[in-house]
Design an enzyme around this catalytic site. Structure first.
Site, PDB file in Angstrom:
ATOM      1  N   MET A   1     -22.824  15.842  36.928  1.00  0.00           N
ATOM      2  CA  MET A   1     -23.651  16.495  37.942  1.00  0.00           C
ATOM      3  C   MET A   1     -23.001  17.775  38.481  1.00  0.00           C
ATOM      4  SD  MET A   1     -25.082  15.017  41.560  1.00  0.00           S
ATOM      5  CE  MET A   1     -26.050  13.697  40.847  1.00  0.00           C
TER       6      MET A   1
ATOM      7  N   LYS B   1     -44.241  33.516  37.793  1.00  0.00           N
ATOM      8  CA  LYS B   1     -44.441  32.114  38.186  1.00  0.00           C
ATOM      9  C   LYS B   1     -43.096  31.367  38.195  1.00  0.00           C
ATOM     10  CE  LYS B   1     -45.406  31.109  33.335  1.00  0.00           C
ATOM     11  NZ  LYS B   1     -46.468  30.959  32.329  1.00  0.00           N
TER      12      LYS B   1
ATOM     13  N   ARG C   1     -55.385  24.101  25.520  1.00  0.00           N
ATOM     14  CA  ARG C   1     -54.888  23.731  26.842  1.00  0.00           C
ATOM     15  C   ARG C   1     -55.977  24.159  27.815  1.00  0.00           C
ATOM     16  NH1 ARG C   1     -49.051  25.976  28.604  1.00  0.00           N
ATOM     17  NH2 ARG C   1     -50.330  27.836  28.867  1.00  0.00           N
TER      18      ARG C   1
ATOM     19  N   TYR D   1     -17.904  10.840  30.956  1.00  0.00           N
ATOM     20  CA  TYR D   1     -18.807   9.686  30.939  1.00  0.00           C
ATOM     21  C   TYR D   1     -19.143   9.276  29.507  1.00  0.00           C
ATOM     22  CZ  TYR D   1     -19.799  10.265  35.931  1.00  0.00           C
ATOM     23  OH  TYR D   1     -19.704  10.346  37.291  1.00  0.00           O
TER      24      TYR D   1
HETATM   25  C1  LIG Z   1     -46.255  31.952  31.349  1.00  0.00           C
HETATM   26  C2  LIG Z   1     -47.396  32.700  30.777  1.00  0.00           C
HETATM   27  C3  LIG Z   1     -47.222  33.995  30.256  1.00  0.00           C
HETATM   28  C4  LIG Z   1     -45.857  34.616  30.050  1.00  0.00           C
HETATM   29  O1  LIG Z   1     -45.301  34.070  28.879  1.00  0.00           O
HETATM   30  P1  LIG Z   1     -43.870  34.547  28.328  1.00  0.00           P
HETATM   31  O2  LIG Z   1     -43.724  33.778  27.065  1.00  0.00           O
HETATM   32  O3  LIG Z   1     -42.870  34.148  29.346  1.00  0.00           O
HETATM   33  O4  LIG Z   1     -43.955  36.011  28.139  1.00  0.00           O
HETATM   34  C5  LIG Z   1     -48.345  34.693  29.879  1.00  0.00           C
HETATM   35  N1  LIG Z   1     -49.594  34.149  29.974  1.00  0.00           N
HETATM   36  C6  LIG Z   1     -49.791  32.898  30.441  1.00  0.00           C
HETATM   37  C7  LIG Z   1     -51.177  32.348  30.506  1.00  0.00           C
HETATM   38  C8  LIG Z   1     -48.708  32.128  30.832  1.00  0.00           C
HETATM   39  O5  LIG Z   1     -48.907  30.886  31.282  1.00  0.00           O
END
Ligand SMILES: *Cc1c(COP(=O)(O)O)cnc(C)c1O
Length: 381
Positions: free
Chosen positions: A312, A35, A131, A264
């Site tokens: 930046m 992802k 969640r 800055y």
């Molecule tokens: C992002 C995610 C993972 C992977 O988690 P890592 O800590 O990057 O290994 C696994 N399961 C779900 C549901 C996630 O959202």
């Protein structure tokens, strides 16, 4: 000539890390989590490198569709599932598996035409993350509803997610495992529990132990990119190799008198005459603005300190230890010799955000920098 700011992606390291996942979880199938543009490495590129994985997981439907359109035929799980009928139809058309976590999704599933192809699903249990997912009686009711739903491929697969697996002293993970395993013990579907921290830190979850039957899926993300999910450790501590390194170069070198401030808001005041280096990298590239003075930076392969605010397009470093450093000299912001986990600590964040934060203008080099081959793609690829 190398680009001003670029990442080098060592895709051999990604394959090595996948092999390490197999060593940690030899009896499990692997859903490689790619992802968020493959944690900032380029989703398609990572998917191609990890073609040996048993499947992929993405967060959103559009990510799954993009993978299919790029020609990937592996199982693809969409961790957030769908939120409307159009999205569900898109998932069916592209043979994407959905995580089911709300009663609304079950209602939408019932609207799917009965002659439609069946959707593989992962029913999500909320075991304490609070969640996504169903708890207790709602989980059992959702299971029954999915079992009765003609649109759903049977059997129903079962998934949960850890909240604190990166804390090996927190008993919450053990409780999450127990709640999940107890609830699903009589169900035939496949199970998926462990993220990277679960795979490395809670081995009974991922191995073919009495708790979880073989054939179940682990869901590594971060560890595939070579990072440690545990604070105070680096990927190397777990036999992992970083995939991404971030590089730039010095563009100016000058002297600043003692008592002068740098950058800055003048957050850094030179206590002594300072040979100051300006590096062409900044938050516009994804070098975190909250990285503190004192954070290590490699100039000519040797450590110097960040001083002053991150701008930046530039940062400033203390070159008193390098009287010979000149504009054009190579700079590494993180990579093999400077773990991104360490930089994350100096930026009061976690390696995930640094990897995901690399921006479009940063060029990508897939082979070793010595070969100076710049691919035509950007991070979007
Ligand atoms: C992002 C995610 C993972 C992977 O988690 P890592 O800590 O990057 O290994 C696994 N399961 C779900 C549901 C996630 O959202």
């Amino acid at each position: 000539m190398t680009p001003a700011a670029y990442v080098h992606l060592d895709l051999d390291a990604a394959r090595h890390n996948l092999a390490q996942v197999k060593r940690y979880a030899p009896n499990n199938r692997i859903m490689a989590v790619i992802k968020a543009n493959g944690y900032g490495h380029g989703m398609d590129r990572v998917a191609a490198a990890l073609a040996e994985a048993d499947g992929f997981a993405v967060a959103r439907v559009d990510e799954g569709v993009r993978l299919r359109e790029a020609g990937f035929t592996q199982a693809i799980t969409v961790l957030q599932g769908f939120v409307c009928l159009d999205e569900l139809r898109l998932m069916v058309r592209h043979k994407l598996a959905a995580v089911i976590h709300t009663p609304q999704q079950i209602g939408i599933l019932r609207q799917l035409a009965p002659e439609s192809e069946k959707l593989p699903v992962w029913l999500k249990m909320d075991t304490g993350m609070n969640r996504l997912g169903f708890k207790g009686g709602d989980f059992l009711a959702a299971y029954q509803a999915l079992a009765d739903c003609v649109a759903v491929a049977q059997p129903i697969n079962l998934i949960t997610h850890f909240a604190n697996a990166d804390d090996l002293l927190d008993d919450k993970t053990r409780r999450q495992i127990d709640v999940f395993n107890h609830a699903v013990k009589d169900f035939p579907g496949q199970r998926s529990i462990a993220n990277s921290a679960g795979i490395i830190g809670w081995p009974n979850v991922s191995s073919n132990s009495a708790q979880v039957r073989g054939g179940d899926w682990v869901r590594p993300g971060l560890m595939l990119y070579g990072c440690s999910p545990f604070a105070g450790k680096t990927g190397a501590d777990f036999g992992l190799r970083p995939v991404m390194s971030l590089h730039s170069r010095l563009i100016a070198v000058k002297y600043v008198a003692a008592g002068e401030s740098v950058g800055y808001s003048g957050t850094w005041t030179c206590r002594q005459p300072t040979r100051l280096g300006v590096v062409s990298i900044g938050y516009g590239d994804g070098y975190h603005r909250h990285t503190q003075s004192g954070a290590p930076v490699l100039v000519n392969g040797r450590r110097v300190s960040l001083i002053g605010r991150v701008s930046m397009d530039m940062i400033t470093v203390d070159l008193n230890s390098q009287p010979d450093a000149q504009p054009g000299d190579p700079v590494t912001l993180w990579g093999e010799a400077l773990p991104v986990e360490e930089i994350a600590r100096h930026a009061d964040t976690i390696p995930y955000t640094l990897l995901c934060g690399i921006t479009q203008r940063v060029q990508v080099i897939e082979r070793s920098p010595a070969e100076t081959f710049v691919s035509a793609t950007t991070m979007a690829g």
